[in-house]
Structures are given as C-alpha cells and as structure tokens.
Design an enzyme around this catalytic site. Structure first.
Site, PDB file in Angstrom:
ATOM      1  CG  ASP A 121      -2.093   1.020   1.033  1.00  0.00           C
ATOM      2  OD1 ASP A 121      -2.474   1.123  -0.293  1.00  0.00           O
ATOM      3  OD2 ASP A 121      -2.570   1.465   1.915  1.00  0.00           O
ATOM      4  CG  ASP A 159      -3.867  -1.741  -2.776  1.00  0.00           C
ATOM      5  OD1 ASP A 159      -4.995  -1.758  -3.184  1.00  0.00           O
ATOM      6  OD2 ASP A 159      -3.632  -1.285  -1.764  1.00  0.00           O
ATOM      7  CG  ASP A 309     -12.507   2.053   3.586  1.00  0.00           C
ATOM      8  OD1 ASP A 309     -12.331   0.926   3.325  1.00  0.00           O
ATOM      9  OD2 ASP A 309     -13.441   2.736   2.849  1.00  0.00           O
TER      10      ASP A 309
END
Length: 335
Positions: A121, A159, A309
C-alpha cells in the site's frame, strides 16, 4: 486518485488462541464446524460463513443492550460470507487452517485474501507487509499449506499490481513483486481445490488506454496466466454494471481469463470524491457463483463490510471493526 484500503483479519477470528498452529487439530476444527453449522441452518449458500465474525459478535452485544432492531439489521452482514484476511504479522496457519477445516467439514467454499506483499500500500493507510521476499515466501507457504484439501478461493494481494502500474510503488521493487506474485500463485495452486484470483484494481483506478495496456502486461508478468483469473473492485464501491464491463474488456485482453468482483459495499455505487469510508453506502449483491456471465466466476464479499478503510470520516484504523458504519451499510441495503 482512487485507491483501495483493505481490512485485516483480527487474530481472534474463530475465537482462536494465538498459539494454535495445527491446521489438522481435530478439536479446534470440530468446534468451529459445529458453530458454523448452527449459523448455516437451512442455508443453501455454497460459501462458508465465519460464525465468530465481528458482525456476529456485535449482534450478541446489541441484543444484550436492548438494541434488537439494530441487531436484526446486522444479520444482513453476519449471515453472509466474507473473506478472511489473515494478519501478515503472524503465522496464518491457525486462522486459515481452522476456517478451511470447517468449510471442508460442511462441503462449502472458504474465501480468503492474501495481503502481505512487501512494501504494501505504498506506506499509506494499510502500510506494512512482509519484511523481505524470504519472509513473504515463508508466509504464503504456510497460508497455502493450511488450506489443505478444502475448497477455497484466494484473492491475491489487493493493490499490488495496480500500484506498480500507477507508479505508487517505487520502480526498484517491481521485479521482485512480480516474481513473488508468480511464486505465490504457483504455491497456492498446488492445493487441489484452491482457486486463485490476482487482484487487478478497479474501473475508476486504471482506465487510460496506455495504463490499461501496462496493467495487462504487468498481470502477465505476475503470473495471471497460471491463476484462475483476476479480481476487481476489492474494497471499492464501483457498481456491478461498470465493473463487469471493465472486467470483460480486461478478460479479452488477457486471453479470456475469468474474474471475480467484490460486491461487499457497492449497493449504491461510489460517492464522487470520497474513497475512504464514504457515507451513505450500501451492501451489494450477496456472494454467489451464479452471475449469469460465463467469464464472471463469482460475486464475493472480499472487503469485510463494517471494517474501516482508515482514519478518515471519523473511522478507526484500517481494518478495525466500526459497528455504526456496518449498521449504515446494512440499513441502506435492499435485502
């Protein structure tokens, strides 16, 4: 730029102690299986449901507090299957093995997300991941072994490829990442009943023609040809219609590879300008293999509805259970 933020499973999944490491532990599997069978009474779902999910525990708490109406609404989450995200910081054997054993005992399919790639990330809300390539190989090896012969779907590394394409992940990590993803696919596919879907972002993320061409190239380099397909919309809010159209185009570019879509929170689509804990969203299509589209293998709840999130919009840390947000998703859904 639209980005994904992802939930991490707590070590308390299934109420396991951290010291349990045997996927073949008969007592542990029996307890998990018995609880899960109770939750499944009368259910025809092909997927295994975690009987000790945060939503299930929240229902019991709210019932004790007299919030019976809210508890009833939350059943829309608790009684439906969502992926388990074993924490990358610890041995995944106990969490994966117990869920796989329970699913095998019931003849159902367990859904997991492997999310521990190094430099995960790009240092954002869900930063972290394995500390080295060797550590990742060891972790994914334990993850795969714990699946055993159970029917399982694994969404591999949300991702990871898209962040290479959008430039967020520094160039010096690209080659290693693609190699590790390919190795992870090969290791997971050694399990006889495991299907693997390599994450490919979402329609609002990688959309320019030149970037799409790069995405296809990077997916190939990461081993998608050896996977069962690719995954879309993980932890995002794009509608089924938009995502399916995108998926069919990507499938064509990838030689007909199949795909799955995360529908956990897309019941009302995205909120323009908000990608982290957007308000007013709703649960989407319940998990099913019945999609009506040959190339679309399943609608899944990959993101666990109600897990944050990140610290935006009043939310807790990424992956932490947020009961009031979960309640909003349930209240706004159609069923």
């Amino acid at each position: 730029m639209p980005r994904l933020i992802h939930a991490l499973a707590a070590l308390a999944v299934l109420g396991l102690a951290a010291g349990c490491t045997s996927a073949a532990d008969i007592d542990e599997a029996s307890v998990a299986g018995a609880a899960s069978r109770k939750a499944h009474a009368g259910s025809s779902s092909p997927f295994w449901v975690d009987p000790e999910s945060p939503a299930a525990q929240q229902i019991e708490k709210w019932r004790q507090e007299g919030r019976t109406e809210d508890a009833e609404l939350l059943r829309r989450i608790a009684e439906r299957p969502a992926a388990l995200w074993p924490a990358g910081e610890t041995d995944p054997t106990a969490v994966v093995g117990s869920a796989a054993a329970a699913a095998l005992q019931e003849g159902r399919t367990a859904v997991f997300t492997a999310y521990n790639i190094p430099h995960r990330d790009c240092g954002q809300h869900s930063a972290g991941g394995a500390t080295s390539a060797g550590a990742y190989r060891a972790w994914i090896g334990k993850f795969a072994a714990a699946l055993g012969k159970a029917k399982a779907v694994v969404v591999l590394e949300p991702d990871a490829v898209a962040h290479v394409v959008d430039g967020c992940t520094p160039g010096e990590y690209h080659g290693e990442r693609e190699k590790l993803l390919g190795e992870a696919i090969d290791r997971l596919k050694r399990q006889p009943n495991t299907k693997v879907y390599l994450d490919a972002g979402n329609p609002a993320w990688i959309k320019e023609p030149t970037k799409l061409a790069q995405l296809v190239q990077r997916l190939y380099r990461a081993g998608v040809a050896r996977a069962d397909g690719f995954a879309l919309n993980v932890s995002n809010f794009q509608t089924n219609e938009v995502t399916k159209k995108y998926g069919l185009k990507l499938s064509e570019d990838l030689g007909g590879k199949h795909f799955v879509i995360d529908t956990s929170r897309n019941g009302k689509g995205p909120l323009p300008g908000a990608w982290c804990n957007p308000p007013g969203r709703a649960l989407g299509t319940p998990p099913t293999f019945d999609t009506g589209e040959p190339a679309l293998d399943a609608y899944l709840w990959v993101k666990r509805p109600g897990e944050s999130d990140g610290t935006c919009g009043g939310g807790p840390e990424a992956g932490q259970w947020w009961p009031e947000y979960a309640l909003g998703l349930a209240r706004n859904s159609q069923a």
